[in-house]
Design a protein around this motif. Sequence first.
Motif, PDB file in Angstrom:
ATOM      1  N   MET A   1       0.758  -1.146  -0.164  1.00  0.00           N
ATOM      2  CA  MET A   1       0.092  -0.148  -0.055  1.00  0.00           C
ATOM      3  C   MET A   1       0.871   1.128   0.001  1.00  0.00           C
ATOM      4  O   MET A   1       1.781   1.468   0.936  1.00  0.00           O
ATOM      5  CB  MET A   1      -0.843   0.094   1.197  1.00  0.00           C
ATOM      6  N   GLU A  20      -2.890   5.130  -1.823  1.00  0.00           N
ATOM      7  CA  GLU A  20      -3.245   4.392  -3.025  1.00  0.00           C
ATOM      8  C   GLU A  20      -4.299   3.409  -2.720  1.00  0.00           C
ATOM      9  O   GLU A  20      -5.380   3.311  -3.583  1.00  0.00           O
ATOM     10  CB  GLU A  20      -2.035   3.614  -3.492  1.00  0.00           C
ATOM     11  N   LYS A  21      -4.189   2.368  -2.051  1.00  0.00           N
ATOM     12  CA  LYS A  21      -5.244   1.522  -1.679  1.00  0.00           C
ATOM     13  C   LYS A  21      -6.016   1.662  -0.344  1.00  0.00           C
ATOM     14  O   LYS A  21      -5.255   1.707   0.919  1.00  0.00           O
ATOM     15  CB  LYS A  21      -4.697   0.058  -1.545  1.00  0.00           C
ATOM     16  N   SER A  77     -11.690   0.508  -3.051  1.00  0.00           N
ATOM     17  CA  SER A  77     -11.354   2.126  -3.237  1.00  0.00           C
ATOM     18  C   SER A  77     -10.003   2.277  -3.226  1.00  0.00           C
ATOM     19  O   SER A  77      -9.109   1.861  -2.600  1.00  0.00           O
ATOM     20  CB  SER A  77     -12.202   2.727  -2.263  1.00  0.00           C
ATOM     21  N   GLU A  78      -9.781   3.229  -4.055  1.00  0.00           N
ATOM     22  CA  GLU A  78      -8.146   3.616  -4.264  1.00  0.00           C
ATOM     23  C   GLU A  78      -8.171   5.090  -4.739  1.00  0.00           C
ATOM     24  O   GLU A  78      -9.093   5.909  -4.734  1.00  0.00           O
ATOM     25  CB  GLU A  78      -7.661   2.950  -5.831  1.00  0.00           C
ATOM     26  N   HIS A  79      -6.744   5.708  -4.127  1.00  0.00           N
ATOM     27  CA  HIS A  79      -6.446   6.967  -4.348  1.00  0.00           C
ATOM     28  C   HIS A  79      -7.386   7.994  -3.430  1.00  0.00           C
ATOM     29  O   HIS A  79      -8.179   8.751  -4.038  1.00  0.00           O
ATOM     30  CB  HIS A  79      -6.538   7.610  -5.787  1.00  0.00           C
TER      31      HIS A  79
END
Length: 259
Positions: A1, A20-21, A77-79
Amino acid sequence: MKTQIFKSSKLNFLELRYIEKITQCQKMHLHEELTITAIKKGSLNIIFNEDKKLLNPKELIVINDHISHSATLNEVSEHGYVLYINKEYLKALEIFYDKGFEHIFSEKVYEKFISLCEILLDEKASLIFKEECFLEFCIDTFHKEEVVQKSEENDKLAFKIKEYLDKNYLEELTLEEMAETFNLSTIHLIRVFKKEFGLPIHSYILNKKVHYAKELLTSNLSIVEVALQSGFFDQSHLNRSFKRVFQLSPKEFQKSIFS
C-alpha cells in the motif's frame, strides 16, 4: 500500500495524506483540524453519530474539527486524499467554517482539490507555490470574494512587494512570512500584487528564476549547475519552466549563444 504525506514546518497549518489502496476505519474518531476527503475510485460510507454520507469520485466531504466519524468501504476504493487544515489559520484569514460537515458535489471544486493535492505532493514544487495554491483553494471554496480597489496606496504597496521579491526570489519564501514583513493578511498580500502585475506571486518568482537562469546560460556553467544556482529543483525542472517562457530548451538556447 503506497502512502505519501506532505508536511512542512514552514507550512505547519496544513497536512496532506495520500493512500493508494484505501482501507476502512470502522472505529469512530475525530480530528482537531478541519479535514477534506476525496477519492478517485470506488466509494466510502462516511458515518457520523446520527448521519451517513456516501462519498464517490468527483465529490468532497468537509468535516469540521471535533466531529466524530468513521469510514467503511462499499467496494475496492483507491487513491484517497485527506487534507487537514488548522482552524486557527483559517480564522486568521477570516474564514469561519461553522458547519459540522458538508457534502460537496461540485465537480469543479473536486478538480481544484485534486490539483492542489498533486501540487502539494510534488517534490519539485516550491513552498510558496504550494502555499499560494492552498490559499487560493481556501479562498475560492470558503471565502467571500474581496475586491481590491485600485488606489495609490495599493499601487505603492504592490511595488514594495515586487522590490522585496526582486531581492529575495532565490530564498525559500512563504506568503505567511511575507505577510508579516508587510503587516498584511496573506489574502490582501496576494490580491494587491496580482491586481497590479497580473501574476500570482509564485509565478512572478518563477519568472525571475527563469530569467536569471538565462543570464547564467551565457557563461560556461553546465545546465545542471545553472539549474541549481537559479533555484530550480533539478535540470528537468528548469527545462520545463524555461521552455514555457522562451519556447526553447536551455540546451537549445545555450547552443545558439555559443555557435
